[in-house]
Write a protein that holds these residues in place. Structure first.
Motif, PDB file in Angstrom:
ATOM      1  N   HIS A 116      -3.153   7.336   8.919  1.00  0.00           N
ATOM      2  CA  HIS A 116      -4.350   7.443   9.771  1.00  0.00           C
ATOM      3  C   HIS A 116      -5.161   6.147   9.704  1.00  0.00           C
TER       4      HIS A 116
ATOM      5  N   ILE B  78     -11.716  10.072   6.984  1.00  0.00           N
ATOM      6  CA  ILE B  78     -10.500  10.619   7.602  1.00  0.00           C
ATOM      7  C   ILE B  78      -9.522  10.900   6.474  1.00  0.00           C
ATOM      8  N   SER B  79      -8.857  12.037   6.538  1.00  0.00           N
ATOM      9  CA  SER B  79      -7.795  12.313   5.573  1.00  0.00           C
ATOM     10  C   SER B  79      -6.599  12.884   6.321  1.00  0.00           C
ATOM     11  N   SER B  80      -5.428  12.706   5.724  1.00  0.00           N
ATOM     12  CA  SER B  80      -4.217  13.295   6.313  1.00  0.00           C
ATOM     13  C   SER B  80      -4.336  14.813   6.345  1.00  0.00           C
TER      14      SER B  80
ATOM     15  N   ASP C 183      -9.507   7.563  -5.320  1.00  0.00           N
ATOM     16  CA  ASP C 183      -9.049   8.799  -5.967  1.00  0.00           C
ATOM     17  C   ASP C 183      -7.786   8.539  -6.780  1.00  0.00           C
ATOM     18  N   ALA C 184      -6.886   7.743  -6.229  1.00  0.00           N
ATOM     19  CA  ALA C 184      -5.632   7.459  -6.922  1.00  0.00           C
ATOM     20  C   ALA C 184      -5.870   6.533  -8.115  1.00  0.00           C
TER      21      ALA C 184
ATOM     22  N   LYS D 214       2.298  15.915  -5.220  1.00  0.00           N
ATOM     23  CA  LYS D 214       2.018  16.812  -4.091  1.00  0.00           C
ATOM     24  C   LYS D 214       3.062  17.905  -3.977  1.00  0.00           C
TER      25      LYS D 214
ATOM     26  N   PHE E 195       1.298   9.249   3.553  1.00  0.00           N
ATOM     27  CA  PHE E 195       1.232   8.954   4.991  1.00  0.00           C
ATOM     28  C   PHE E 195       1.759  10.122   5.825  1.00  0.00           C
TER      29      PHE E 195
ATOM     30  N   MET F 266       0.837  -1.182   0.000  1.00  0.00           N
ATOM     31  CA  MET F 266       0.000   0.000   0.000  1.00  0.00           C
ATOM     32  C   MET F 266       0.876   1.238   0.000  1.00  0.00           C
ATOM     33  N   GLY F 267       0.780   1.996  -1.079  1.00  0.00           N
ATOM     34  CA  GLY F 267       1.582   3.201  -1.182  1.00  0.00           C
ATOM     35  C   GLY F 267       0.814   4.415  -0.688  1.00  0.00           C
ATOM     36  N   GLY F 268       1.531   5.387  -0.192  1.00  0.00           N
ATOM     37  CA  GLY F 268       0.884   6.624   0.236  1.00  0.00           C
ATOM     38  C   GLY F 268       1.909   7.620   0.715  1.00  0.00           C
TER      39      GLY F 268
ATOM     40  N   ARG G  49      -3.648  17.089   9.580  1.00  0.00           N
ATOM     41  CA  ARG G  49      -2.647  18.168   9.614  1.00  0.00           C
ATOM     42  C   ARG G  49      -3.286  19.483  10.037  1.00  0.00           C
TER      43      ARG G  49
ATOM     44  N   VAL H 183      -9.789   0.821  -3.214  1.00  0.00           N
ATOM     45  CA  VAL H 183     -10.729   0.798  -2.094  1.00  0.00           C
ATOM     46  C   VAL H 183     -11.569   2.074  -2.113  1.00  0.00           C
ATOM     47  N   THR H 184     -12.829   1.910  -1.702  1.00  0.00           N
ATOM     48  CA  THR H 184     -13.722   3.066  -1.701  1.00  0.00           C
ATOM     49  C   THR H 184     -13.295   4.041  -0.632  1.00  0.00           C
TER      50      THR H 184
ATOM     51  N   ARG I 257       2.552  21.375  -2.153  1.00  0.00           N
ATOM     52  CA  ARG I 257       2.514  21.683  -0.720  1.00  0.00           C
ATOM     53  C   ARG I 257       3.752  21.100  -0.041  1.00  0.00           C
TER      54      ARG I 257
ATOM     55  N   LEU J  26     -14.553   5.524   6.307  1.00  0.00           N
ATOM     56  CA  LEU J  26     -13.929   6.360   7.332  1.00  0.00           C
ATOM     57  C   LEU J  26     -13.562   7.669   6.662  1.00  0.00           C
TER      58      LEU J  26
HETATM   59  P1  ATP Z   1      -3.826  13.827   1.875  1.00  0.00           P
HETATM   60  O1  ATP Z   1      -5.066  14.398   2.491  1.00  0.00           O
HETATM   61  O2  ATP Z   1      -2.573  14.508   2.293  1.00  0.00           O
HETATM   62  O3  ATP Z   1      -3.936  13.637   0.388  1.00  0.00           O
HETATM   63  P2  ATP Z   1      -4.619  11.096   2.349  1.00  0.00           P
HETATM   64  O4  ATP Z   1      -5.514  10.992   3.539  1.00  0.00           O
HETATM   65  O5  ATP Z   1      -5.278  11.073   1.003  1.00  0.00           O
HETATM   66  O6  ATP Z   1      -3.676  12.348   2.492  1.00  0.00           O
HETATM   67  P3  ATP Z   1      -2.517   9.489   1.317  1.00  0.00           P
HETATM   68  O7  ATP Z   1      -1.247   9.197   1.992  1.00  0.00           O
HETATM   69  O8  ATP Z   1      -2.541  10.446   0.184  1.00  0.00           O
HETATM   70  O9  ATP Z   1      -3.550   9.964   2.449  1.00  0.00           O
HETATM   71  O10 ATP Z   1      -3.250   8.145   0.921  1.00  0.00           O
HETATM   72  C1  ATP Z   1      -2.624   6.953   0.566  1.00  0.00           C
HETATM   73  C2  ATP Z   1      -3.661   6.047  -0.049  1.00  0.00           C
HETATM   74  O11 ATP Z   1      -4.692   5.741   0.900  1.00  0.00           O
HETATM   75  C3  ATP Z   1      -4.366   6.705  -1.236  1.00  0.00           C
HETATM   76  O12 ATP Z   1      -4.512   5.720  -2.232  1.00  0.00           O
HETATM   77  C4  ATP Z   1      -5.690   7.138  -0.661  1.00  0.00           C
HETATM   78  O13 ATP Z   1      -6.719   7.148  -1.628  1.00  0.00           O
HETATM   79  C5  ATP Z   1      -5.962   6.070   0.383  1.00  0.00           C
HETATM   80  N1  ATP Z   1      -6.790   6.598   1.475  1.00  0.00           N
HETATM   81  C6  ATP Z   1      -6.553   7.694   2.206  1.00  0.00           C
HETATM   82  N2  ATP Z   1      -7.509   7.893   3.131  1.00  0.00           N
HETATM   83  C7  ATP Z   1      -8.410   6.895   2.974  1.00  0.00           C
HETATM   84  C8  ATP Z   1      -9.655   6.553   3.633  1.00  0.00           C
HETATM   85  N3  ATP Z   1     -10.159   7.299   4.619  1.00  0.00           N
HETATM   86  N4  ATP Z   1     -10.305   5.442   3.199  1.00  0.00           N
HETATM   87  C9  ATP Z   1      -9.789   4.701   2.188  1.00  0.00           C
HETATM   88  N5  ATP Z   1      -8.625   4.966   1.528  1.00  0.00           N
HETATM   89  C10 ATP Z   1      -7.950   6.049   1.909  1.00  0.00           C
END
Ligand code: ATP
Ligand code: MG
Length: 196
Positions: free
Chosen positions: A9, A152-154, A102-103, A39, A5, A1-3, A158, A125-126, A42, A150
């Motif tokens: 979260h 939740i976003s990074s 999204d990715a 990215k 991060f 799983m890439g991200g 932040r 994943v959704t 930012r 969930l």
């Molecule tokens: P940012 O808000 O900075 O873009 P992010 O929450 O999208 O951060 P990433 O590190 O960009 O986190 O995400 C890594 C991967 O995890 C991406 O493929 C993203 O779509 C997926 N992902 C992130 N948050 C979720 C979530 N809440 N549920 C499912 N997949 C997620």
């Protein structure tokens, strides 16, 4: 799983656990990006901070590991290089690349898209607020999976940390503490600062 991060979260962790159970995976390798080229607009925390937070978040799960391949490679991170490196490290393993909706939607714009699908099966994943579309994707190399939503976003984590609200319960406790200890995401903190 890439991200990226930045920070890792519970949305990431739930998605990884769901895919692992649904696909019967032996291991989920979290791969924090080095320089995320998408990215560059930012400031991103140093790769070492993001790597260490991912280690803290995954330490208790015997099936979760963290790879440094992207952190240690110079230059911008492309998924094709990630997959080539992981394949070279584990030539016997079948690779699945777990990614959010999204990715996945942007996947065809990635570097060497055709080769990506020969190196790994992609699992999208959704994610709340993102529609999943299979348009233009090879259906035998891509699967979609609904995971418990969930929101939740990074980015949100932040923003909370930046305004003095620790992201309790959105990220693992150890990650909340790591963010506080290193004053990550606070105004006046240079995002590239390496950990002490
Ligand atoms: P940012 O808000 O900075 O873009 P992010 O929450 O999208 O951060 P990433 O590190 O960009 O986190 O995400 C890594 C991967 O995890 C991406 O493929 C993203 O779509 C997926 N992902 C992130 N948050 C979720 C979530 N809440 N549920 C499912 N997949 C997620
Ligand atoms: Mg993102």
């Amino acid at each position: 799983m890439g991200g990226t991060f930045d920070p890792v979260h519970h949305g990431h962790l739930v998605a990884a656990a769901e895919v692992a159970s649904e696909f019967g995976l032996d291991e989920v390798v979290f791969v924090p990006t080095g320089l995320p080229w998408q990215k560059s607009q930012r400031a991103v925390s140093s790769a070492e901070h993001r790597y260490l937070m991912t280690v803290i978040a995954t330490a208790s799960n015997p099936r979760f590991t963290v790879s440094r391949v992207d952190v240690d490679r110079r230059g911008p991170t492309y998924t094709i290089d990630t997959l080539r490196d992981l394949h070279a490290e584990r030539p016997e393993s079948e690779l699945l690349f777990i990614t959010g909706a999204d990715a996945l939607a942007a996947i065809l714009t990635w570097k060497d898209a055709a080769e990506l699908f020969s190196l790994a099966h992609f699992v999208g994943v959704t994610r709340p607020g993102h529609e999943l579309s299979m348009e233009g994707l090879p259906t035998d190399r891509v699967s979609l999976l609904e995971v418990p939503a969930l929101a939740i976003s990074s980015t949100d984590c932040r923003e909370r940390a930046a305004t003095g609200r620790p992201p309790w319960y959105l990220v693992p406790d150890g990650v909340v503490q790591y963010i506080a200890k290193h004053r990550l995401y606070r105004a006046g903190t240079a995002p590239g600062d390496a950990p002490d």
